[in-house]
Scaffold this motif. Structure first.
Motif, PDB file in Angstrom:
ATOM      1  N   ARG A  22      40.010  67.638  18.128  1.00  0.00           N
ATOM      2  CA  ARG A  22      39.586  68.045  16.959  1.00  0.00           C
ATOM      3  C   ARG A  22      40.560  68.279  15.847  1.00  0.00           C
ATOM      4  O   ARG A  22      40.407  68.082  14.707  1.00  0.00           O
ATOM      5  CB  ARG A  22      38.901  69.520  17.478  1.00  0.00           C
ATOM      6  N   PHE A  23      41.733  68.840  16.036  1.00  0.00           N
ATOM      7  CA  PHE A  23      42.902  69.108  15.383  1.00  0.00           C
ATOM      8  C   PHE A  23      43.275  67.723  14.601  1.00  0.00           C
ATOM      9  O   PHE A  23      43.491  67.665  13.426  1.00  0.00           O
ATOM     10  CB  PHE A  23      43.804  69.859  15.778  1.00  0.00           C
ATOM     11  N   HIS A  24      43.268  66.692  15.325  1.00  0.00           N
ATOM     12  CA  HIS A  24      43.634  65.185  14.958  1.00  0.00           C
ATOM     13  C   HIS A  24      42.752  65.006  13.880  1.00  0.00           C
ATOM     14  O   HIS A  24      42.940  64.103  12.842  1.00  0.00           O
ATOM     15  CB  HIS A  24      43.882  64.291  16.207  1.00  0.00           C
ATOM     16  N   SER A  25      41.351  65.208  14.185  1.00  0.00           N
ATOM     17  CA  SER A  25      40.357  64.530  13.195  1.00  0.00           C
ATOM     18  C   SER A  25      40.416  65.662  11.844  1.00  0.00           C
ATOM     19  O   SER A  25      40.295  65.026  10.834  1.00  0.00           O
ATOM     20  CB  SER A  25      38.964  64.825  13.773  1.00  0.00           C
ATOM     21  N   ILE A  26      40.546  66.866  12.067  1.00  0.00           N
ATOM     22  CA  ILE A  26      40.628  67.745  10.705  1.00  0.00           C
ATOM     23  C   ILE A  26      41.815  67.421  10.059  1.00  0.00           C
ATOM     24  O   ILE A  26      41.713  67.444   8.615  1.00  0.00           O
ATOM     25  CB  ILE A  26      40.604  69.199  11.069  1.00  0.00           C
TER      26      ILE A  26
END
Length: 503
Positions: free
Chosen positions: A94-98
């Motif tokens: 999720r952090f990678h996508s954000i």
């Protein structure tokens, strides 16, 4: 009554601390169990009086960073240093996508590198702010700042700065018309930009024209090698941008020198230029004026750039560029702040003989003090200050009319006609072929926050200095010791030689 007896029995059975103390194996109960028992005892005491006690409140639910809304995470990530974001991207999917949100990197580009370019240009180029940060700004962050060319006597300055969507190395040259009030010249030397493949490319910008040929070299690729406190640019043609045949014209145009003095400039033709970092001096409240870079004149054919810095009882204007007649690392103006010259009236300044006697007496006094310092202990007693603190002390000083003594010449006649303070100073020049540097005593004249001068009595000349008003980024020394180490490499006196030996 039965209910009260029931609650009282619960209280006794659970060992309420307000009535009795539990005995036996319960003493070795786990901390969590004791905590539960204490809560039960509190409820027991609170329930006396025939009212049922409420159940203890449940602990608040554990909140994870991953549970926050996307908008909030974007705002948090955008406030973090860009160097922390790659590790954050590896924490979870999720952090990678954000972290692919472009507004995060747009803010990092603006706050860390001052990128104020209209970001709509990126859409035309098909490049994101994330790619600008990760492929251009971050990899080349170590070369941003002020540099000095280390391969020729002129010691040309180079200011590497973020320029729009590129990083450009600008030659930082003295004013073309040899006037200290003129603006500095800026000429591009190289640039680093993103290509269509979204990779950074270093291009040489050393364009030049040859007389009657109309030839102009276009930007082309070159190699940049980053080292500790330095970097090297290597190109497949001479980085000077000219041939030896046309050197005088190039020297006159790009260096501000006249043709008949071009022989003073010994420029080594090379396809590889090495630069070393220049830090600007730190500022302290006790400094008489703000330290920094100043433009100075000497005669009709020379102009130099000096760095003014304060060191307790001394101030130094160290030459770092310009005037190839005297190499940049071989001249330092040293000001003795303990030896102030009180000028009661303007007539003293106009009388050359009186000034010579005053300076000679101070010169002999300085020699004696240096001798006492070398013979005495290393820890010398505290020296008296010049009075006041910093700019406040300068403003408190009354202005005196100023005029050059008879027989003293100045390249720039547009010098101030009022001064604030004067000190004994000495211009230290290392002349080629001499075992020791030449010392020219004189008077350091402080006009205001942005102007000072040096009156050299032996050479009967006056040198005017004016502040370089340009603003630089990434020029702060990481520590005071780092600045002093850099300055030692620029000083006129060879390492290990005392000031007294040079007198």
């Amino acid at each position: 009554m039965e209910r009260c007896a029931f609650l009282s029995g619960v209280c006794s059975s659970r060992g309420c601390g307000c009535h009795q103390q539990r005995q036996g194996p319960a003493e070795t109960a786990a901390p969590a169990e004791k905590h539960v028992e204490a809560d039960a005892a509190a409820l027991c005491c609170a329930g006396s009086g025939g009212i049922a006690s409420p159940r203890p409140p449940s602990p608040p639910p554990r909140c994870s960073l991953q549970d926050l809304p996307v908008e909030m995470l974007v705002e948090i990530f955008a406030s973090l240093p860009g160097t922390d974001l790659p590790s954050l991207a590896q924490a979870c999917t999720r952090f990678h996508s954000i972290l692919h949100t472009d507004s995060i990197w747009r803010r990092r580009c603006r706050e860390e590198y001052g990128l104020g370019e209209n970001f709509r240009n990126l859409e035309v180029m098909g490049v994101s702010c994330r790619e600008v940060y990760t492929q251009l700004l971050h990899p080349y962050r170590h070369i941003l700042g002020l540099w000095q060319l280390a391969t020729e006597p002129y010691r040309e300055l180079l200011n590497v700065a973020v320029d729009g969507l590129c990083i450009t190395g600008w030659k930082y040259l003295p004013p073309h018309y040899l006037q200290v009030d003129g603006p500095m010249q800026l000429k591009p030397s190289f640039r680093i930009r993103l290509t269509e493949r979204k990779s950074a490319t270093v291009e040489c910008m050393e364009g030049y024209s040859r007389p009657h040929s109309g030839h102009y070299s276009r930007p082309h690729r070159c190699h940049l090698r980053i080292q500790k406190d330095g970097f090297t640019i290597k190109c497949n043609h001479s980085m000077s941008g000219c041939s030896q045949k046309h050197l005088p014209k190039w020297v006159s145009e790009a260096r501000g020198l006249v043709l008949q003095h071009a022989q003073w400039f010994s420029y080594r033709h090379s396809d590889c230029l090495t630069y070393r970092r220049i830090y600007l001096p730190p500022s302290h409240p006790d400094d008489l004026i703000r330290p920094g870079l100043f433009k100075g004149t000497y005669d009709a054919y020379r102009l130099k750039i000096a760095m003014l810095s304060f060191h307790g009882k001394y101030a130094r204007a160290t030459k770092i560029a310009g005037d190839p007649g005297i190499p940049a690392w071989k001249e330092t103006l040293e000001i003795h702040l303990r030896h102030r010259i009180q000028l009661r009236n303007a007539e003293i300044l106009r009388n050359f003989n009186v000034l010579s006697r005053i300076v000679q007496a101070l010169h002999e006094q300085v020699i004696q003090e240096l001798q006492e310092e070398e013979d005495g202990p290393e820890d010398s007693p505290a020296q008296p200050s010049v009075g006041g603190s910093g700019a406040a002390a300068l403003e408190e000083q009354p202005a005196h009319s100023f005029a050059l003594p008879e027989g003293v010449h100045s390249r720039d006649q547009n010098y101030p006609r009022a001064c604030r303070m004067c000190f004994y100073g000495v211009d230290i020049v290392n002349v080629c072929g001499s075992a020791y540097p030449h010392r020219f005593p004189g008077i350091f004249i402080l006009f205001d926050e942005n102007q000072f001068g040096f009156l050299c009595l032996e050479r009967k000349c006056f040198i005017l200095y004016r502040r370089v008003q340009d603003t630089f980024r990434n020029v702060e020394a990481p520590s005071p010791q780092a600045f002093l180490e850099m300055l030692e490499n620029l000083q006129a006196l060879p390492p290990g030689r005392s000031s007294l030996q040079a007198l």
